[in-house]
Design a protein around this motif. Structure first.
Motif, mmCIF file in Angstrom:
data_model
loop_
_atom_site.group_PDB
_atom_site.id
_atom_site.type_symbol
_atom_site.label_atom_id
_atom_site.label_comp_id
_atom_site.label_asym_id
_atom_site.label_seq_id
_atom_site.Cartn_x
_atom_site.Cartn_y
_atom_site.Cartn_z
ATOM 1 N N VAL A 1 0.835 -1.206 0.000
ATOM 2 C CA VAL A 1 0.000 0.000 0.000
ATOM 3 C C VAL A 1 0.868 1.254 0.000
ATOM 4 O O VAL A 1 0.657 2.182 -0.804
ATOM 5 N N PHE A 2 1.868 1.304 0.871
ATOM 6 C CA PHE A 2 2.694 2.511 0.965
ATOM 7 C C PHE A 2 3.603 2.671 -0.263
ATOM 8 O O PHE A 2 3.893 3.796 -0.679
ATOM 9 N N THR A 3 4.027 1.543 -0.857
ATOM 10 C CA THR A 3 4.803 1.630 -2.101
ATOM 11 C C THR A 3 3.957 2.218 -3.221
ATOM 12 O O THR A 3 4.395 3.097 -3.975
ATOM 13 N N ALA A 4 2.730 1.721 -3.341
ATOM 14 C CA ALA A 4 1.827 2.234 -4.372
ATOM 15 C C ALA A 4 1.485 3.695 -4.137
ATOM 16 O O ALA A 4 1.401 4.497 -5.076
ATOM 17 N N LEU A 5 1.303 4.072 -2.865
ATOM 18 C CA LEU A 5 0.979 5.464 -2.558
ATOM 19 C C LEU A 5 2.140 6.379 -2.947
ATOM 20 O O LEU A 5 1.918 7.470 -3.511
ATOM 21 N N ALA A 6 3.347 5.962 -2.653
ATOM 22 C CA ALA A 6 4.515 6.775 -3.023
ATOM 23 C C ALA A 6 4.636 6.909 -4.541
ATOM 24 O O ALA A 6 4.991 7.978 -5.055
ATOM 25 N N TYR A 7 4.316 5.840 -5.261
ATOM 26 C CA TYR A 7 4.466 5.860 -6.712
ATOM 27 C C TYR A 7 3.389 6.710 -7.383
ATOM 28 O O TYR A 7 3.651 7.424 -8.352
ATOM 29 N N HIS A 8 2.175 6.649 -6.869
ATOM 30 C CA HIS A 8 1.034 7.319 -7.509
ATOM 31 C C HIS A 8 0.633 8.625 -6.813
ATOM 32 O O HIS A 8 -0.443 9.145 -7.082
ATOM 33 N N LYS A 9 1.496 9.138 -5.961
ATOM 34 C CA LYS A 9 1.070 10.255 -5.112
ATOM 35 C C LYS A 9 0.659 11.492 -5.900
ATOM 36 O O LYS A 9 -0.303 12.174 -5.532
ATOM 37 N N ARG A 10 1.361 11.798 -7.004
ATOM 38 C CA ARG A 10 1.048 13.020 -7.744
ATOM 39 C C ARG A 10 -0.364 12.996 -8.339
ATOM 40 O O ARG A 10 -1.175 13.884 -8.073
ATOM 41 N N PRO A 11 -0.694 12.005 -9.169
ATOM 42 C CA PRO A 11 -2.053 12.002 -9.723
ATOM 43 C C PRO A 11 -3.127 11.791 -8.660
ATOM 44 O O PRO A 11 -4.237 12.318 -8.794
ATOM 45 N N LEU B 1 -8.827 3.651 -9.149
ATOM 46 C CA LEU B 1 -8.617 3.564 -10.596
ATOM 47 C C LEU B 1 -7.235 4.060 -11.002
ATOM 48 O O LEU B 1 -6.605 3.520 -11.919
ATOM 49 N N ILE B 2 -6.754 5.108 -10.338
ATOM 50 C CA ILE B 2 -5.437 5.652 -10.670
ATOM 51 C C ILE B 2 -4.342 4.617 -10.444
ATOM 52 O O ILE B 2 -3.363 4.538 -11.203
ATOM 53 N N ALA B 3 -4.514 3.788 -9.415
ATOM 54 C CA ALA B 3 -3.475 2.810 -9.061
ATOM 55 C C ALA B 3 -3.631 1.489 -9.802
ATOM 56 O O ALA B 3 -2.807 0.588 -9.628
ATOM 57 N N ALA B 4 -4.684 1.341 -10.615
ATOM 58 C CA ALA B 4 -4.899 0.103 -11.373
ATOM 59 C C ALA B 4 -4.844 0.404 -12.870
ATOM 60 O O ALA B 4 -5.374 1.415 -13.325
ATOM 61 N N ARG B 5 -4.208 -0.484 -13.634
ATOM 62 C CA ARG B 5 -4.134 -0.288 -15.072
ATOM 63 C C ARG B 5 -5.494 -0.514 -15.724
ATOM 64 O O ARG B 5 -6.280 -1.336 -15.285
ATOM 65 N N ASN B 6 -5.750 0.206 -16.802
ATOM 66 C CA ASN B 6 -6.996 0.015 -17.542
ATOM 67 C C ASN B 6 -6.832 -1.103 -18.575
ATOM 68 O O ASN B 6 -5.815 -1.808 -18.592
ATOM 69 N N GLN B 7 -7.811 -1.250 -19.489
ATOM 70 C CA GLN B 7 -7.775 -2.337 -20.468
ATOM 71 C C GLN B 7 -6.611 -2.200 -21.446
ATOM 72 O O GLN B 7 -6.187 -3.173 -22.052
ATOM 73 N N ASP B 8 -6.108 -1.002 -21.606
ATOM 74 C CA ASP B 8 -4.964 -0.777 -22.503
ATOM 75 C C ASP B 8 -3.635 -0.905 -21.784
ATOM 76 O O ASP B 8 -2.578 -0.542 -22.318
ATOM 77 N N ALA C 1 -16.441 -5.009 -2.830
ATOM 78 C CA ALA C 1 -17.464 -4.784 -3.863
ATOM 79 C C ALA C 1 -17.083 -3.607 -4.757
ATOM 80 O O ALA C 1 -17.318 -3.645 -5.979
ATOM 81 N N LEU C 2 -16.503 -2.565 -4.192
ATOM 82 C CA LEU C 2 -16.144 -1.389 -4.988
ATOM 83 C C LEU C 2 -15.090 -1.727 -6.048
ATOM 84 O O LEU C 2 -15.291 -1.434 -7.237
ATOM 85 N N PRO C 3 -13.954 -2.353 -5.688
ATOM 86 C CA PRO C 3 -13.010 -2.720 -6.758
ATOM 87 C C PRO C 3 -13.571 -3.751 -7.732
ATOM 88 O O PRO C 3 -13.250 -3.725 -8.918
ATOM 89 N N ALA C 4 -14.432 -4.646 -7.253
ATOM 90 C CA ALA C 4 -15.037 -5.631 -8.161
ATOM 91 C C ALA C 4 -15.900 -4.935 -9.209
ATOM 92 O O ALA C 4 -15.905 -5.318 -10.386
ATOM 93 N N MET C 5 -16.630 -3.925 -8.810
ATOM 94 C CA MET C 5 -17.490 -3.187 -9.732
ATOM 95 C C MET C 5 -16.658 -2.351 -10.702
ATOM 96 O O MET C 5 -16.947 -2.289 -11.900
ATOM 97 N N LEU C 6 -15.603 -1.718 -10.187
ATOM 98 C CA LEU C 6 -14.810 -0.820 -11.019
ATOM 99 C C LEU C 6 -13.870 -1.562 -11.972
ATOM 100 O O LEU C 6 -13.727 -1.188 -13.135
ATOM 101 N N LEU C 7 -13.226 -2.618 -11.486
ATOM 102 C CA LEU C 7 -12.169 -3.266 -12.261
ATOM 103 C C LEU C 7 -12.672 -4.414 -13.127
ATOM 104 O O LEU C 7 -12.105 -4.683 -14.187
ATOM 105 N N LYS D 1 -5.286 -3.700 -3.116
ATOM 106 C CA LYS D 1 -4.342 -4.776 -2.860
ATOM 107 C C LYS D 1 -5.040 -6.021 -2.323
ATOM 108 O O LYS D 1 -4.684 -7.157 -2.679
ATOM 109 N N LEU D 2 -6.037 -5.836 -1.459
ATOM 110 C CA LEU D 2 -6.788 -6.985 -0.964
ATOM 111 C C LEU D 2 -7.546 -7.670 -2.098
ATOM 112 O O LEU D 2 -7.621 -8.908 -2.158
#
Length: 601
Positions: free
Chosen positions: A11-21, A95-102, A196-202, A297-298
């Protein structure tokens, strides 16, 4: 399977990487919520209240309103809106921390657009969860109410709070077990549906299927998931609390130590406020970001996916977004400072309203408390009127005499001749053993020409003539112009005003929903915890005087005076008199510094 340390590192690694957006999205969401979502939700909820026929709901009306089908709908809608706003913010971060279909990351603006497109789905998901949580909580809440009525319903609530009867110690452990059952049940349900939220979004599940999918993924690991989510929730909740406490201590120490000219102190105060706002915004972002990434992550772990590698460069430029975020933070900080400055009121005087007399120095509602309050500079003496079995109007707060005289009988079950023999002062101190429950007439004669009367009418079905007899007594004693009648119920005030239109009326409000407009009263008396600068301004627009109760410390007295309230109801009128004298001796610059200091520290 789910180690806290391993998940926390990701979680903290991802937060550091995606902090700007993620920071940029946090600003986007905050502005959208401030300018559009919150006002729209407020209008919708206000519309539901308007359909109920009430413009402002106090304790009695609030309970009655929430017991109606429309009230239940309002409660579900309000909770759903709150849950929706939480989902909205978490969804963008996720969504910012997860890749889209492309196989590329979403930018902040693209994530916001993707979330807006799922507006209806997010609202539906929020409403479904809220309804289920309320249904699950209902049995425990009903049992809690029944238990209270069974064990403590025979006591006046004020006696329970102050005297701790034996039944209270039977009630508390059983109530604690019910609360634990409620928290455990709803906590496990929340954990079961947390993905449920990540399941719906991803993965594109509908809200209903997303809840089912989350339940299936967490099946067999609910306590582990609940442990991780609870740990994260406690961490993110405690962090801003600890920050606020530490910053308050630092600010207080600096302002107490700093010597030099007033301009230096004012400058430092302004700088501290800006720093506080900036850090508070960053901490809010951190809390939401951690929780959002934890869900991601969960979900990846429970689905069996490997965590997405974070070694490649993000396919977007973040410099402009970062500068935009920092500029937005500066604007927010300056706006907060301007808002604080405009929240101050130039007036430095308020009505000093002694709550049940000087009730910290003498027995409440007694002639001694009235006399002391007048000596301490009270403008109004706030008293409670009820009626004995033979119709005598007397001053008493509780429905029975247990707390003040050791007699379990209700006031309407005892005649005044017998009441006048009871010691109503020793409970406070032996030096007041000669005090009796006074009549309204005795109080008025003591107050006449020295202060005004602020009279709360404490109605009950057993005293059907109380309002009419009270108004008649004020008329007989020629004390209408010197009296403000107060009540928690609008119906009581309406009845009093119908009998005597020249009376001034104050609606006392413990909990309020709705708008202030529409009541034919002169004043609103609000509990200190619900008074805000916006409510003071709303009272001005509706031509109400605004009184706040019950305020008993110096800092809060300064703060409410700075807000611009018209009156402060206090148990210690001497302290309020002292505060107003201090303020009268200050020049304009010193008064500004005092306002800033008491507003923040």
């Amino acid at each position: 399977m789910l180690a806290i340390k391993s998940v926390a590192e990701q979680v903290f690694t991802a937060l550091a990487y995606h902090k700007r957006p993620m920071l940029a999205y946090h600003v986007f969401f905050s502005l959208l919520a401030l300018l559009a979502l919150s006002p729209l939700a407020g209008w919708a909820l206000a519309g539901l209240i308007e359909l109920s026929g009430y413009s402002m709901l106090g304790n009695e009306d609030l309970v009655r309103f929430l017991a109606t089908p429309l009230g239940v709908a309002w409660m579900i809608a309000a909770a759903s809106v709150f849950a929706f706003l939480l989902f909205f913010q978490a969804a963008g971060m996720l969504l910012i921390a997860a890749r889209n279909q492309d196989d590329v990351f979403h930018t902040a603006s693209n994530a916001l657009w993707q979330v807006l497109k799922r507006f209806r789905q997010l609202m539906k998901l929020a409403a479904m969860q809220v309804v289920c949580h309320l249904l699950l909580a209902a049995p425990s809440v009903i049992a809690l109410v029944w238990l209270f009525q069974w064990l403590l319903g025979g006591y006046d609530i004020y006696y329970v709070i102050n005297a701790y009867p034996t039944e209270l110690f039977y009630f508390l452990p059983m109530a604690a077990m019910l609360c634990i059952a409620l928290l455990l049940g709803n906590g496990l349900l929340y954990a079961s549906w947390s993905l449920a939220l990540p399941a719906m979004l991803l993965d594109g599940y509908s809200p209903r299927l997303a809840l089912t999918r989350s339940w299936q993924l967490i099946k067999g690991a609910r306590f582990q998931v609940a442990r991780i989510i609870l740990f994260a929730a406690l961490f993110t909740l405690l962090l801003p609390i600890l920050f606020t406490v530490a910053f308050d201590a630092l600010g207080s120490a600096l302002m107490a130590w700093l010597p030099g000219p007033l301009i230096l102190q004012v400058t430092l105060m302004g700088l501290l406020i800006v720093i506080y706002v900036l850090l508070a915004v960053v901490l809010a972002f951190f809390a939401v970001g951690v929780n959002s990434l934890l869900l991601l992550k969960l979900y990846l772990r429970c689905c069996g996916h490997q965590p997405t590698p974070l070694t490649e460069l993000e396919p977007r430029t973040t410099a402009r977004l970062a500068w935009a975020f920092e500029a937005a933070l500066a604007v927010i900080a300056i706006s907060q400072l301007v808002w604080i400055a405009h929240s101050f009121d130039e007036r430095d005087t308020v009505s000093n309203i002694a709550h049940r007399g000087a009730s910290w120095d003498a027995p409440e509602n007694s002639l001694a408390a009235i006399a002391v309050a007048i000596e301490q500079g009270a403008d109004y003496i706030e008293l409670d009127v009820q009626q004995t079995a033979d119709g005598t109007l007397v001053l008493l707060h509780d429905r029975d005499l247990l707390r003040v005289a050791g007699d379990r009988r209700a006031i309407w079950d005892i005649e005044y001749d017998e009441l006048a023999q009871l010691d109503a002062g020793s409970w406070f101190s032996v030096e007041f053993a000669d005090q009796r429950v006074p009549t309204l007439e005795q109080a008025i004669e003591l107050i006449r020409g020295r202060a005004n009367l602020y009279l709360e009418i404490k109605t009950a079905p057993q005293m059907p003539n109380l309002v009419a007899d009270t108004v008649a007594e004020l008329q007989r004693l020629n004390f209408v112009e010197q009296t403000v009648v107060a009540a928690l119920s609008p119906r009581v005030l309406n009845q009093a005003l119908a009998l005597e239109p020249d009376l001034r009326a104050s609606l006392l409000v413990h909990t309020a929903i709705g708008t202030m407009a529409g009541h034919p009263y002169d004043m609103l008396g609000l509990r200190d915890g619900i008074v805000t600068p916006s409510q003071v301004r709303a009272a001005r627009r509706s031509d109400y005087a605004l009184h706040v109760w019950t305020v008993n410390n110096r800092r809060d007295m300064h703060r409410f005076i700075d807000m611009g309230v018209d009156g402060i109801i206090t148990d210690v009128p001497a302290l309020l008199t002292e505060v107003m004298q201090e303020r009268n001796e200050l020049n304009r610059s010193e008064r500004l510094l005092l306002r800033m200091r008491h507003w923040v520290w």
